[in-house]
Design a protein around this motif. Sequence first.
Motif, PDB file in Angstrom:
ATOM      1  N   ALA A 132      67.506  82.785  60.701  1.00  0.00           N
ATOM      2  CA  ALA A 132      65.787  83.033  60.023  1.00  0.00           C
ATOM      3  C   ALA A 132      66.580  84.710  60.352  1.00  0.00           C
ATOM      4  CB  ALA A 132      65.431  82.303  61.520  1.00  0.00           C
ATOM      5  N   ASP A 133      65.657  86.042  61.686  1.00  0.00           N
ATOM      6  CA  ASP A 133      65.194  87.060  61.622  1.00  0.00           C
ATOM      7  C   ASP A 133      66.189  87.170  62.824  1.00  0.00           C
ATOM      8  OD1 ASP A 133      63.707  86.274  63.500  1.00  0.00           O
ATOM      9  OD2 ASP A 133      62.829  87.658  62.787  1.00  0.00           O
ATOM     10  N   LEU A 134      67.221  86.711  62.948  1.00  0.00           N
ATOM     11  CA  LEU A 134      68.185  86.187  64.151  1.00  0.00           C
ATOM     12  C   LEU A 134      69.607  86.597  63.687  1.00  0.00           C
ATOM     13  CD1 LEU A 134      67.808  83.712  67.037  1.00  0.00           C
ATOM     14  CD2 LEU A 134      66.934  86.416  67.460  1.00  0.00           C
ATOM     15  N   ARG A 135      70.783  88.025  64.831  1.00  0.00           N
ATOM     16  CA  ARG A 135      71.636  88.114  64.592  1.00  0.00           C
ATOM     17  C   ARG A 135      72.600  87.809  65.575  1.00  0.00           C
ATOM     18  NH1 ARG A 135      74.911  92.974  63.694  1.00  0.00           N
ATOM     19  NH2 ARG A 135      72.906  94.543  64.317  1.00  0.00           N
ATOM     20  N   ILE A 136      72.978  86.928  66.232  1.00  0.00           N
ATOM     21  CA  ILE A 136      74.021  87.739  66.851  1.00  0.00           C
ATOM     22  C   ILE A 136      75.545  87.563  67.006  1.00  0.00           C
ATOM     23  CG2 ILE A 136      74.974  85.298  69.154  1.00  0.00           C
ATOM     24  CD1 ILE A 136      72.413  84.162  67.866  1.00  0.00           C
ATOM     25  N   ASP A 137      76.421  88.611  67.586  1.00  0.00           N
ATOM     26  CA  ASP A 137      77.324  88.923  67.527  1.00  0.00           C
ATOM     27  C   ASP A 137      78.636  88.470  69.187  1.00  0.00           C
ATOM     28  OD1 ASP A 137      80.028  90.248  67.770  1.00  0.00           O
ATOM     29  OD2 ASP A 137      79.162  91.997  67.074  1.00  0.00           O
ATOM     30  N   GLY A 138      79.022  87.378  68.837  1.00  0.00           N
ATOM     31  CA  GLY A 138      79.737  86.482  69.350  1.00  0.00           C
ATOM     32  C   GLY A 138      80.905  86.973  69.984  1.00  0.00           C
ATOM     33  N   PRO A 139      82.207  87.873  69.671  1.00  0.00           N
ATOM     34  CA  PRO A 139      82.574  88.953  69.364  1.00  0.00           C
ATOM     35  C   PRO A 139      82.267  89.946  71.041  1.00  0.00           C
ATOM     36  CG  PRO A 139      83.169  88.451  67.904  1.00  0.00           C
ATOM     37  CD  PRO A 139      81.677  88.118  67.930  1.00  0.00           C
ATOM     38  N   SER A 140      80.789  90.632  70.926  1.00  0.00           N
ATOM     39  CA  SER A 140      80.702  91.939  71.930  1.00  0.00           C
ATOM     40  C   SER A 140      79.424  90.823  72.546  1.00  0.00           C
ATOM     41  CB  SER A 140      80.192  92.469  70.573  1.00  0.00           C
ATOM     42  OG  SER A 140      78.695  92.370  69.865  1.00  0.00           O
ATOM     43  N   ARG A 141      79.228  90.302  72.632  1.00  0.00           N
ATOM     44  CA  ARG A 141      77.660  88.959  73.269  1.00  0.00           C
ATOM     45  C   ARG A 141      76.985  90.444  73.029  1.00  0.00           C
ATOM     46  NH1 ARG A 141      79.800  85.313  75.751  1.00  0.00           N
ATOM     47  NH2 ARG A 141      77.816  84.610  77.250  1.00  0.00           N
ATOM     48  N   ARG A 142      76.383  90.208  71.976  1.00  0.00           N
ATOM     49  CA  ARG A 142      75.495  91.365  71.623  1.00  0.00           C
ATOM     50  C   ARG A 142      74.434  90.097  70.871  1.00  0.00           C
ATOM     51  NH1 ARG A 142      76.484  97.348  69.388  1.00  0.00           N
ATOM     52  NH2 ARG A 142      74.105  97.554  70.311  1.00  0.00           N
ATOM     53  N   ALA A 143      73.087  90.846  70.879  1.00  0.00           N
ATOM     54  CA  ALA A 143      72.076  89.533  70.138  1.00  0.00           C
ATOM     55  C   ALA A 143      70.736  90.928  69.403  1.00  0.00           C
ATOM     56  CB  ALA A 143      71.583  88.334  70.621  1.00  0.00           C
ATOM     57  N   TRP A 144      70.210  89.951  68.485  1.00  0.00           N
ATOM     58  CA  TRP A 144      69.315  90.879  68.011  1.00  0.00           C
ATOM     59  C   TRP A 144      68.346  89.777  67.320  1.00  0.00           C
ATOM     60  CZ3 TRP A 144      74.594  92.272  67.281  1.00  0.00           C
ATOM     61  CH2 TRP A 144      74.452  93.546  67.864  1.00  0.00           C
ATOM     62  N   ARG A 145      66.975  90.375  67.429  1.00  0.00           N
ATOM     63  CA  ARG A 145      65.675  89.761  66.441  1.00  0.00           C
ATOM     64  C   ARG A 145      65.316  90.744  65.026  1.00  0.00           C
ATOM     65  NH1 ARG A 145      60.567  85.097  66.678  1.00  0.00           N
ATOM     66  NH2 ARG A 145      61.097  85.148  64.647  1.00  0.00           N
ATOM     67  N   GLY A 146      65.123  90.804  64.309  1.00  0.00           N
ATOM     68  CA  GLY A 146      65.575  91.747  63.272  1.00  0.00           C
ATOM     69  C   GLY A 146      65.750  93.079  63.778  1.00  0.00           C
ATOM     70  N   GLU A 147      65.039  94.377  64.104  1.00  0.00           N
ATOM     71  CA  GLU A 147      65.599  95.171  64.566  1.00  0.00           C
ATOM     72  C   GLU A 147      65.816  95.977  65.649  1.00  0.00           C
ATOM     73  OE1 GLU A 147      67.257  97.578  62.188  1.00  0.00           O
ATOM     74  OE2 GLU A 147      66.802  96.099  61.012  1.00  0.00           O
ATOM     75  N   ARG A 148      65.670  94.581  66.400  1.00  0.00           N
ATOM     76  CA  ARG A 148      65.401  94.553  68.171  1.00  0.00           C
ATOM     77  C   ARG A 148      66.584  93.961  69.053  1.00  0.00           C
ATOM     78  NH1 ARG A 148      62.667  90.813  71.154  1.00  0.00           N
ATOM     79  NH2 ARG A 148      62.087  89.743  69.646  1.00  0.00           N
ATOM     80  N   GLU A 149      66.862  95.107  69.744  1.00  0.00           N
ATOM     81  CA  GLU A 149      68.215  93.998  70.344  1.00  0.00           C
ATOM     82  C   GLU A 149      67.464  93.933  71.388  1.00  0.00           C
ATOM     83  OE1 GLU A 149      72.349  95.180  72.115  1.00  0.00           O
ATOM     84  OE2 GLU A 149      72.023  96.793  71.525  1.00  0.00           O
ATOM     85  N   LEU A 150      68.029  92.720  71.716  1.00  0.00           N
ATOM     86  CA  LEU A 150      67.893  91.094  72.935  1.00  0.00           C
ATOM     87  C   LEU A 150      68.455  91.706  73.264  1.00  0.00           C
ATOM     88  CD1 LEU A 150      67.334  87.614  70.820  1.00  0.00           C
ATOM     89  CD2 LEU A 150      65.922  90.035  71.313  1.00  0.00           C
ATOM     90  N   GLU A 151      67.649  91.446  74.934  1.00  0.00           N
ATOM     91  CA  GLU A 151      68.534  92.078  76.251  1.00  0.00           C
ATOM     92  C   GLU A 151      68.938  90.402  76.543  1.00  0.00           C
ATOM     93  OE1 GLU A 151      69.761  94.475  77.701  1.00  0.00           O
ATOM     94  OE2 GLU A 151      69.554  96.399  75.672  1.00  0.00           O
ATOM     95  N   LEU A 152      69.755  89.913  77.286  1.00  0.00           N
ATOM     96  CA  LEU A 152      70.275  88.292  77.552  1.00  0.00           C
ATOM     97  C   LEU A 152      71.379  88.354  78.633  1.00  0.00           C
ATOM     98  CD1 LEU A 152      70.734  87.326  74.254  1.00  0.00           C
ATOM     99  CD2 LEU A 152      68.530  87.064  75.615  1.00  0.00           C
ATOM    100  N   THR A 153      71.082  87.432  79.632  1.00  0.00           N
ATOM    101  CA  THR A 153      71.845  86.817  80.743  1.00  0.00           C
ATOM    102  C   THR A 153      72.626  86.152  79.669  1.00  0.00           C
ATOM    103  OG1 THR A 153      70.922  84.951  81.105  1.00  0.00           O
ATOM    104  CG2 THR A 153      70.526  86.840  82.539  1.00  0.00           C
ATOM    105  N   ARG A 154      74.073  85.867  80.330  1.00  0.00           N
ATOM    106  CA  ARG A 154      74.897  85.386  80.096  1.00  0.00           C
ATOM    107  C   ARG A 154      74.598  83.772  79.796  1.00  0.00           C
ATOM    108  NH1 ARG A 154      80.206  85.230  81.613  1.00  0.00           N
ATOM    109  NH2 ARG A 154      80.140  87.093  83.716  1.00  0.00           N
ATOM    110  N   THR A 155      73.872  83.446  79.923  1.00  0.00           N
ATOM    111  CA  THR A 155      73.592  82.058  80.012  1.00  0.00           C
ATOM    112  C   THR A 155      72.211  81.767  78.825  1.00  0.00           C
ATOM    113  OG1 THR A 155      74.157  81.347  82.127  1.00  0.00           O
ATOM    114  CG2 THR A 155      72.181  79.660  80.880  1.00  0.00           C
TER     115      THR A 155
END
Length: 269
Positions: free
Chosen positions: A176-199
Amino acid sequence: MTHSVLLAEDDRPIRTALERALTLEGYQVTAVADGIQALAAAHRERPDVILLDVMMPGIDGLQVCQVLRAEQDRTPILMLTARVETADRIAGLDAGADDYVVKPFEVEEVFARLRALLRRTTTDGGGTAGAEDGGAPAAAATGLDAAEEPGEMAGGAETGGAYEARVADSGVVEAADLRIDGPSRRAWRGERELELTRTEFELLELLARNAGIVLDHSTIYDRIWGYDFGPGSKNLAVYVGYLRRKVDVPGSRPLIHTVRGVGYVLRED
């Protein structure tokens, strides 16, 4: 490999019993009685994992967690809490904790959750540490096994139609409009970066990699925690609810859906 545990618990009988049990289990334990000692020990010892009571005099467990996360200390934290309300558990997750155990607890559950956190701990070089006793690395960040065909997923996962994630060679997952960068452990929905815990990150990545597939509770517990806490556990529901608050914000199309009696699926309806 011997792992080091920082145990912060102000109740002496509980602290003594846990310290003895963890030592017998093979952990190297540093036990302290309050939040100030916990911060000092965390800075001094650099433990592999922290077992942190919420209710402590002076600086409580939530404040300890917040300070460590503000310092960019990503040591896995397992919270011990006597509070059973969802809002109280969310407060711990919001402070940066990776998991929690509700008192009274069975020591075997504490061991299981510690093992799961340690399996998911990344190395300094950005890789994933192996499981305890030389086992394989945790599978939380990967999709379902290639041999598992839609409709025949391990743990009872079901297909939800031809909705698929896009996985680039770089390890970036798009759904969908999610982008998840596994190596850097960062995620975005659209242009908004998500602040996520490890789990939260690992749960979102698992759902995104299997977009359109209904993953049942047992499958998710196995992939994220490495242990099925059984039908009575509310642990997964709490994490999904908290993840929704960050991903499915008001005004956006919901992506994380509950399939009643089965599990969860990420799809754009």
